[in-house]
Design a protein around this motif. Structure first.
Motif, PDB file in Angstrom:
ATOM      1  N   LEU A  98     143.630  93.144 110.113  1.00 20.85           N
ATOM      2  CA  LEU A  98     143.161  92.094 111.132  1.00 20.85           C
ATOM      3  C   LEU A  98     143.890  92.509 112.765  1.00 20.85           C
ATOM      4  CD1 LEU A  98     142.175  89.335 111.910  1.00 20.85           C
ATOM      5  CD2 LEU A  98     144.397  88.285 110.787  1.00 20.85           C
ATOM      6  N   LYS A  99     145.242  92.861 112.667  1.00 18.87           N
ATOM      7  CA  LYS A  99     145.522  93.410 113.817  1.00 18.87           C
ATOM      8  C   LYS A  99     144.885  94.235 114.624  1.00 18.87           C
ATOM      9  CE  LYS A  99     150.517  92.418 112.455  1.00 18.87           C
ATOM     10  NZ  LYS A  99     151.705  92.763 112.140  1.00 18.87           N
ATOM     11  N   GLN A 107     142.891  84.066 102.774  1.00 13.47           N
ATOM     12  CA  GLN A 107     141.617  83.469 103.197  1.00 13.47           C
ATOM     13  C   GLN A 107     141.622  83.455 104.415  1.00 13.47           C
ATOM     14  OE1 GLN A 107     139.161  82.760 101.219  1.00 13.47           O
ATOM     15  NE2 GLN A 107     140.478  84.050  99.834  1.00 13.47           N
ATOM     16  N   ASP A 108     142.712  83.207 105.358  1.00 15.32           N
ATOM     17  CA  ASP A 108     142.853  83.101 106.873  1.00 15.32           C
ATOM     18  C   ASP A 108     142.456  84.571 107.165  1.00 15.32           C
ATOM     19  OD1 ASP A 108     143.359  80.465 107.287  1.00 15.32           O
ATOM     20  OD2 ASP A 108     145.405  81.010 106.975  1.00 15.32           O
ATOM     21  N   TYR A 109     142.846  85.314 106.806  1.00 16.72           N
ATOM     22  CA  TYR A 109     142.684  86.927 107.242  1.00 16.72           C
ATOM     23  C   TYR A 109     141.357  87.243 106.981  1.00 16.72           C
ATOM     24  CZ  TYR A 109     147.930  87.281 107.062  1.00 16.72           C
ATOM     25  OH  TYR A 109     149.198  87.460 107.239  1.00 16.72           O
ATOM     26  N   LEU A 110     140.731  87.050 105.732  1.00 17.87           N
ATOM     27  CA  LEU A 110     139.262  87.309 105.564  1.00 17.87           C
ATOM     28  C   LEU A 110     138.471  86.417 106.469  1.00 17.87           C
ATOM     29  CD1 LEU A 110     139.532  87.185 101.445  1.00 17.87           C
ATOM     30  CD2 LEU A 110     139.136  89.264 103.121  1.00 17.87           C
ATOM     31  N   LYS A 111     138.673  85.302 106.694  1.00 13.73           N
ATOM     32  CA  LYS A 111     137.711  84.505 107.634  1.00 13.73           C
ATOM     33  C   LYS A 111     138.041  85.265 109.023  1.00 13.73           C
ATOM     34  CE  LYS A 111     137.628  80.369 104.834  1.00 13.73           C
ATOM     35  NZ  LYS A 111     138.137  79.062 104.807  1.00 13.73           N
ATOM     36  N   LEU A 112     139.202  85.535 109.319  1.00 14.74           N
ATOM     37  CA  LEU A 112     139.445  86.041 110.804  1.00 14.74           C
ATOM     38  C   LEU A 112     138.693  87.356 111.163  1.00 14.74           C
ATOM     39  CD1 LEU A 112     142.950  84.721 111.553  1.00 14.74           C
ATOM     40  CD2 LEU A 112     140.829  84.067 112.694  1.00 14.74           C
ATOM     41  N   LEU A 113     138.853  88.174 110.163  1.00 11.88           N
ATOM     42  CA  LEU A 113     138.271  89.464 110.128  1.00 11.88           C
ATOM     43  C   LEU A 113     136.873  89.362 110.318  1.00 11.88           C
ATOM     44  CD1 LEU A 113     140.235  91.407 107.279  1.00 11.88           C
ATOM     45  CD2 LEU A 113     139.918  92.161 109.740  1.00 11.88           C
ATOM     46  N   GLU A 114     136.103  88.523 109.751  1.00 15.33           N
ATOM     47  CA  GLU A 114     134.494  88.199 109.748  1.00 15.33           C
ATOM     48  C   GLU A 114     134.443  87.842 111.057  1.00 15.33           C
ATOM     49  OE1 GLU A 114     133.252  85.398 106.905  1.00 15.33           O
ATOM     50  OE2 GLU A 114     133.574  86.782 105.258  1.00 15.33           O
ATOM     51  N   LEU A 115     135.266  86.685 111.679  1.00 13.53           N
ATOM     52  CA  LEU A 115     134.910  86.410 113.166  1.00 13.53           C
ATOM     53  C   LEU A 115     135.141  87.319 114.085  1.00 13.53           C
ATOM     54  CD1 LEU A 115     136.722  83.011 112.870  1.00 13.53           C
ATOM     55  CD2 LEU A 115     134.369  83.331 112.947  1.00 13.53           C
ATOM     56  N   PRO A 127     133.675  94.867 109.349  1.00 13.77           N
ATOM     57  CA  PRO A 127     132.508  95.047 108.248  1.00 13.77           C
ATOM     58  C   PRO A 127     133.395  94.869 106.947  1.00 13.77           C
ATOM     59  CG  PRO A 127     133.154  97.175 109.322  1.00 13.77           C
ATOM     60  CD  PRO A 127     133.722  96.170 110.163  1.00 13.77           C
ATOM     61  N   ASP A 128     132.818  94.486 105.995  1.00 13.15           N
ATOM     62  CA  ASP A 128     133.232  94.240 104.709  1.00 13.15           C
ATOM     63  C   ASP A 128     134.697  93.716 104.419  1.00 13.15           C
ATOM     64  OD1 ASP A 128     130.536  94.665 103.907  1.00 13.15           O
ATOM     65  OD2 ASP A 128     131.000  96.947 104.367  1.00 13.15           O
ATOM     66  N   PRO A 129     135.097  92.990 104.942  1.00 13.02           N
ATOM     67  CA  PRO A 129     136.479  92.503 104.744  1.00 13.02           C
ATOM     68  C   PRO A 129     137.257  92.541 103.317  1.00 13.02           C
ATOM     69  CG  PRO A 129     135.452  90.734 105.606  1.00 13.02           C
ATOM     70  CD  PRO A 129     134.426  91.927 105.722  1.00 13.02           C
ATOM     71  N   GLU A 130     136.195  92.092 102.399  1.00 15.02           N
ATOM     72  CA  GLU A 130     136.515  91.607 101.079  1.00 15.02           C
ATOM     73  C   GLU A 130     136.779  92.939 100.414  1.00 15.02           C
ATOM     74  OE1 GLU A 130     132.059  92.418 101.475  1.00 15.02           O
ATOM     75  OE2 GLU A 130     133.627  91.123 102.511  1.00 15.02           O
ATOM     76  N   THR A 131     136.514  94.227 100.939  1.00 17.05           N
ATOM     77  CA  THR A 131     136.849  95.314 100.251  1.00 17.05           C
ATOM     78  C   THR A 131     138.036  96.036 100.802  1.00 17.05           C
ATOM     79  OG1 THR A 131     135.970  96.633 101.907  1.00 17.05           O
ATOM     80  CG2 THR A 131     134.142  95.998 100.327  1.00 17.05           C
ATOM     81  N   ILE A 132     138.711  95.093 101.536  1.00 18.96           N
ATOM     82  CA  ILE A 132     140.180  95.519 102.062  1.00 18.96           C
ATOM     83  C   ILE A 132     141.298  95.244 100.943  1.00 18.96           C
ATOM     84  CG2 ILE A 132     141.751  95.622 103.712  1.00 18.96           C
ATOM     85  CD1 ILE A 132     139.610  94.914 105.603  1.00 18.96           C
ATOM     86  N   ALA A 133     142.165  96.328 100.695  1.00 20.19           N
ATOM     87  CA  ALA A 133     143.366  95.638  99.633  1.00 20.19           C
ATOM     88  C   ALA A 133     144.219  94.631 100.226  1.00 20.19           C
ATOM     89  CB  ALA A 133     144.338  96.793  99.462  1.00 20.19           C
TER      90      ALA A 133
END
Length: 225
Positions: A49-50, A23-31, A35-41
């Motif tokens: 994220l890096k 969940q941290d990774y998904l939220k940070l990708l949004e910040l 685009p569309d972080p929820e589609t990432i494996a």
């Protein structure tokens, strides 16, 4: 209270992977406007994220991470100052508020790994030990303060922990800082413990004894001035 102590292992690590979750990774990708972080494996979230982090200037990326994790404890001016200082110094060791050392370490190391060394490298210590009370009837688990008092008796006199908290470690003064110095403490059963802290507080070179007997004073025996 007397304890027999055996240090089984002391490992220095550059990151503690369990700190950041999906969940941290998904939220940070949004910040970081990915685009569309929820589609990432799931297994590639950290890699993406890096990449997203390095699309920003280092101090701006640091500010985003600091705001995400510490906005309730730091104001905007403090965040901006720390985001600049992190490029030059190990803020996660030097910041005066000890309770922020752990989150600052995790933020620093994510930036260090993302930027491939542009930020100073810090280390955490994972220590495993066996602590057996002389009193065979004593089956109680030890807390942060007790663990540090016990471990301190295996340290050399030059160890930072002993130099900064000499009266606390021998029971003359209360030791509330123990709860911030110890990042994680886990009882593994059979009198075994796993402790995670900063290398700044405990490092392999600090220990002069791997097996010893410790005699500690519990906090309830302290008389405050």
């Amino acid at each position: 209270m007397k304890y027999n102590v055996t240090i089984n292992s002391i490992l220095n690590v550059n990151e503690i992977p369990e700190y950041w979750n999906e969940q941290d990774y998904l939220k940070l990708l949004e910040l970081f406007n990915f685009p569309d972080p929820e589609t990432i494996a799931k297994e590639t979230l950290l890699d993406y994220l890096k990449m997203a982090i390095t699309d920003e200037e280092p101090n701006k990326a640091a500010a985003i991470l600091l705001t995400y994790k510490l906005s309730e404890k730091l104001n905007e001016g403090q965040i901006q100052q720390i985001s600049n200082d992190m490029l030059l110094d190990k803020v996660c060791e030097e910041y005066p508020e000890i309770d922020l050392h752990a989150p600052l370490f995790h933020i620093n190391q994510l930036l260090y790994l993302a930027y491939n060394g542009k930020f100073p490298n810090a280390a955490a210590t994972i220590l495993k030990c066996v602590i057996i009370a002389d009193d065979v009837e004593d089956k109680s688990e030890l807390g942060n303060e007790q663990i540090l008092k016990i471990l301190a008796q295996g340290l050399g006199e030059s160890a930072l922990l002993k130099r900064l908290f000499p009266e606390q470690l021998v029971g003359i003064k209360p030791f509330p800082e123990a709860n911030d110095i110890v990042w994680e403490l886990e009882s593994l059963g059979s009198s075994q413990y796993k402790l995670i802290t900063s290398e700044y507080w405990l490092s392999k070179s600090d220990f002069v004894q791997g097996e010893y007997q410790a005699d500690i004073v519990f906090e309830e025996g302290i008389t405050e001035a």
